[in-house]
Design a protein around this motif. Structure first.
Motif, short mmCIF file in Angstrom:
data_model
loop_
_atom_site.label_atom_id
_atom_site.label_comp_id
_atom_site.label_asym_id
_atom_site.label_seq_id
_atom_site.Cartn_x
_atom_site.Cartn_y
_atom_site.Cartn_z
N VAL A 275 20.92 -24.79 0.11
CA VAL A 275 20.50 -23.41 0.35
C VAL A 275 21.33 -22.89 1.51
O VAL A 275 21.33 -23.47 2.59
N LEU A 276 22.05 -21.81 1.29
CA LEU A 276 22.93 -21.27 2.32
C LEU A 276 22.21 -20.40 3.33
O LEU A 276 22.58 -20.33 4.49
N GLN A 277 21.16 -19.70 2.87
CA GLN A 277 20.47 -18.78 3.76
C GLN A 277 19.06 -18.55 3.25
O GLN A 277 18.81 -18.57 2.05
N ALA A 278 18.15 -18.31 4.18
CA ALA A 278 16.76 -17.97 3.84
C ALA A 278 16.28 -16.90 4.80
O ALA A 278 16.71 -16.86 5.95
N MET A 279 15.38 -16.04 4.31
CA MET A 279 14.82 -15.01 5.18
C MET A 279 13.37 -14.75 4.79
O MET A 279 13.06 -14.63 3.60
N ARG A 280 12.51 -14.68 5.79
CA ARG A 280 11.12 -14.30 5.57
C ARG A 280 11.06 -12.77 5.57
O ARG A 280 11.44 -12.13 6.55
N VAL A 281 10.60 -12.18 4.50
CA VAL A 281 10.61 -10.72 4.33
C VAL A 281 9.75 -10.04 5.40
O VAL A 281 10.15 -9.05 6.00
N ARG A 282 8.57 -10.56 5.64
CA ARG A 282 7.62 -9.92 6.56
C ARG A 282 8.15 -9.81 7.98
O ARG A 282 8.02 -8.76 8.62
N THR A 283 8.78 -10.89 8.50
CA THR A 283 9.16 -10.91 9.92
C THR A 283 10.66 -10.80 10.16
O THR A 283 11.08 -10.57 11.29
N GLY A 284 11.45 -11.05 9.14
CA GLY A 284 12.90 -11.05 9.32
C GLY A 284 13.44 -12.37 9.84
O GLY A 284 14.63 -12.50 10.09
N GLU A 285 12.55 -13.37 10.02
CA GLU A 285 13.01 -14.69 10.47
C GLU A 285 13.99 -15.24 9.46
O GLU A 285 13.87 -14.99 8.25
N THR A 286 14.97 -16.01 9.94
CA THR A 286 15.99 -16.53 9.04
C THR A 286 16.06 -18.05 9.09
O THR A 286 15.59 -18.69 10.05
N ASP A 287 16.67 -18.59 8.05
CA ASP A 287 16.95 -20.02 7.90
C ASP A 287 15.73 -20.90 8.19
O ASP A 287 14.69 -20.67 7.63
N GLN A 288 15.85 -21.90 9.08
CA GLN A 288 14.76 -22.85 9.32
C GLN A 288 13.48 -22.13 9.75
O GLN A 288 12.38 -22.53 9.37
N ASP A 289 13.60 -21.08 10.55
CA ASP A 289 12.42 -20.33 11.00
C ASP A 289 11.70 -19.65 9.85
O ASP A 289 10.50 -19.37 9.93
N ALA A 290 12.40 -19.36 8.79
CA ALA A 290 11.81 -18.68 7.63
C ALA A 290 11.00 -19.64 6.75
O ALA A 290 10.22 -19.20 5.93
N LEU A 291 11.23 -20.93 6.92
CA LEU A 291 10.51 -21.90 6.11
C LEU A 291 9.09 -22.05 6.60
O LEU A 291 8.20 -22.37 5.94
#
Length: 112
Positions: A96-112
């Protein structure tokens, strides 16, 4: 991060979910699917007529985990989903190259 895609028998879903929860996995996507592999379907009798069922019902699990959790997750899924019979399923691991939490905008490991 890794995307783990697993196909399992439907009646094993709750057992797998509990095993993943026990190791601290907090998110999981579940889809009801149909497919075939080595099992390649079966025949059933309905109202006296025999017919072929070419696609077998399965459950597809998708979860994104930190790279250092992959072995633990694979072990949990394998142990809890295994019946020892044909059609137990498959597990695939992808980057997985990138992840983002829609609600907070957190990215990558923080979005998990």
């Amino acid at each position: 991060m890794k995307l783990i895609i697993a196909t399992i028998k439907p009646f094993k879903l709750e057992e797998v979910r509990l095993a993943l929860t026990d190791i601290g996995i907090r998110g999981l996507m579940v889809t009801e699917i149909k497919g075939f592999g080595s099992q390649s379907g079966h025949t059933e009798i309905y109202r006296g007529a025999e017919y072929a069922v070419n696609f077998v019902p399965k459950i597809k699990l998708e979860l994104v985990v930190a790279s250092d959790q992959v072995d633990q997750v694979l072990e949990a899924i394998t142990k809890s989903a295994r019946t020892g019979k044909i059609g137990d399923g498959k597990i695939f691991v992808l980057d997985v190259l990138q992840a983002m939490r829609v609600r907070t905008g957190e990215t990558d490991q923080d979005a998990l």
